[in-house]
Scaffold this motif. Sequence first.
Motif, PDB file in Angstrom:
ATOM      1  N   SER A 124      -4.224   8.279  -3.817  1.00 23.65           N
ATOM      2  CA  SER A 124      -4.255   6.822  -3.997  1.00 23.65           C
ATOM      3  C   SER A 124      -5.672   6.259  -4.021  1.00 23.65           C
ATOM      4  O   SER A 124      -5.900   5.168  -4.528  1.00 23.65           O
ATOM      5  CB  SER A 124      -3.444   6.128  -2.897  1.00 23.65           C
ATOM      6  N   THR A 125      -6.630   7.008  -3.530  1.00 23.60           N
ATOM      7  CA  THR A 125      -8.028   6.557  -3.535  1.00 23.60           C
ATOM      8  C   THR A 125      -8.812   7.047  -4.747  1.00 23.60           C
ATOM      9  O   THR A 125      -9.968   6.691  -4.920  1.00 23.60           O
ATOM     10  CB  THR A 125      -8.735   7.050  -2.252  1.00 23.60           C
ATOM     11  N   ASP A 126      -8.178   7.859  -5.595  1.00 23.51           N
ATOM     12  CA  ASP A 126      -8.859   8.445  -6.762  1.00 23.51           C
ATOM     13  C   ASP A 126      -8.677   7.546  -7.983  1.00 23.51           C
ATOM     14  O   ASP A 126      -7.794   7.751  -8.815  1.00 23.51           O
ATOM     15  CB  ASP A 126      -8.311   9.852  -7.024  1.00 23.51           C
ATOM     16  N   THR A 127      -9.543   6.557  -8.088  1.00 26.53           N
ATOM     17  CA  THR A 127      -9.461   5.574  -9.171  1.00 26.53           C
ATOM     18  C   THR A 127      -9.556   6.240 -10.540  1.00 26.53           C
ATOM     19  O   THR A 127      -8.819   5.865 -11.460  1.00 26.53           O
ATOM     20  CB  THR A 127     -10.571   4.514  -9.021  1.00 26.53           C
ATOM     21  N   ALA A 128     -10.432   7.217 -10.687  1.00 28.71           N
ATOM     22  CA  ALA A 128     -10.599   7.883 -11.990  1.00 28.71           C
ATOM     23  C   ALA A 128      -9.303   8.577 -12.407  1.00 28.71           C
ATOM     24  O   ALA A 128      -8.892   8.496 -13.578  1.00 28.71           O
ATOM     25  CB  ALA A 128     -11.749   8.881 -11.933  1.00 28.71           C
ATOM     26  N   CYS A 129      -8.651   9.246 -11.481  1.00 21.91           N
ATOM     27  CA  CYS A 129      -7.382   9.921 -11.787  1.00 21.91           C
ATOM     28  C   CYS A 129      -6.327   8.895 -12.188  1.00 21.91           C
ATOM     29  O   CYS A 129      -5.638   9.063 -13.192  1.00 21.91           O
ATOM     30  CB  CYS A 129      -6.913  10.725 -10.584  1.00 21.91           C
ATOM     31  N   LEU A 130      -6.212   7.826 -11.421  1.00 20.49           N
ATOM     32  CA  LEU A 130      -5.213   6.796 -11.711  1.00 20.49           C
ATOM     33  C   LEU A 130      -5.460   6.132 -13.060  1.00 20.49           C
ATOM     34  O   LEU A 130      -4.528   5.929 -13.835  1.00 20.49           O
ATOM     35  CB  LEU A 130      -5.193   5.752 -10.592  1.00 20.49           C
ATOM     36  N   ARG A 131      -6.709   5.818 -13.351  1.00 18.75           N
ATOM     37  CA  ARG A 131      -7.030   5.193 -14.640  1.00 18.75           C
ATOM     38  C   ARG A 131      -6.853   6.142 -15.809  1.00 18.75           C
ATOM     39  O   ARG A 131      -6.645   5.728 -16.944  1.00 18.75           O
ATOM     40  CB  ARG A 131      -8.461   4.660 -14.627  1.00 18.75           C
TER      41      ARG A 131
ATOM     42  N   GLN B 278       0.825  -1.203   0.000  1.00 17.45           N
ATOM     43  CA  GLN B 278       0.000   0.000   0.000  1.00 17.45           C
ATOM     44  C   GLN B 278       0.861   1.256   0.000  1.00 17.45           C
ATOM     45  O   GLN B 278       0.536   2.237  -0.663  1.00 17.45           O
ATOM     46  CB  GLN B 278      -0.949  -0.004   1.204  1.00 17.45           C
TER      47      GLN B 278
ATOM     48  N   ALA C  86       0.864   6.743  -6.732  1.00 16.03           N
ATOM     49  CA  ALA C  86      -0.218   7.705  -6.960  1.00 16.03           C
ATOM     50  C   ALA C  86       0.289   9.135  -6.833  1.00 16.03           C
ATOM     51  O   ALA C  86      -0.004   9.986  -7.679  1.00 16.03           O
ATOM     52  CB  ALA C  86      -1.359   7.438  -5.980  1.00 16.03           C
TER      53      ALA C  86
ATOM     54  N   CYS D  32      -1.915  11.947  -8.370  1.00 17.60           N
ATOM     55  CA  CYS D  32      -3.248  11.514  -7.941  1.00 17.60           C
ATOM     56  C   CYS D  32      -3.242  11.183  -6.454  1.00 17.60           C
ATOM     57  O   CYS D  32      -2.197  10.928  -5.866  1.00 17.60           O
ATOM     58  CB  CYS D  32      -3.670  10.247  -8.688  1.00 17.60           C
TER      59      CYS D  32
END
Length: 173
Positions: free
Chosen positions: A49-56, A35, A42, A47
Amino acid sequence: VHLTAANAGDSNLFAKVVIESNPFSLLMKPTKMAQKTGKNFAKAGGCESTDTACLRGLPVAKVMEAQIAAQQKIDYLKFLTAFYPWTPTVDGKLFTKQPIEAILAGEFKKVPAMLGSVYNEGLLFIYQAWNHTLPAWEYDALIVDVFNTRAPAILKEYPALKGGVDNRDNIAH
């Protein structure tokens, strides 16, 4: 590691294996450490680390930059993590223990296996993990981290090169 996954013996996902490269004795990261690597990735990608849209949404070039940046954060108390920043983790679900522990306990899928190794494969990982000259003290510390109580015997047989010499080639062999 698939041989040691939970319920591997109960599945029909594979009937034979080729074991090459990542040795069973190389410990997988605990979830907490993985983690931390993910958070470093991230952050390097810009980004949370909890921002899935940013990471993707990260472009490939940014993913590569963030990956390199994240894996350069070596925990000098855990040298080996530098070699395998993006691996499965002992999560208590799919992998309940380290592969070597599972194998020694006989907790793995028993199938025909072929073992192999790749000459000088470690050299790539050494130079990737250490983008600087590896001095004798760091070489010695790495050997202690990897081999624990067997380190004195290993260091006697394979001593560090002294005098400011780069030990990266030395450690890879």
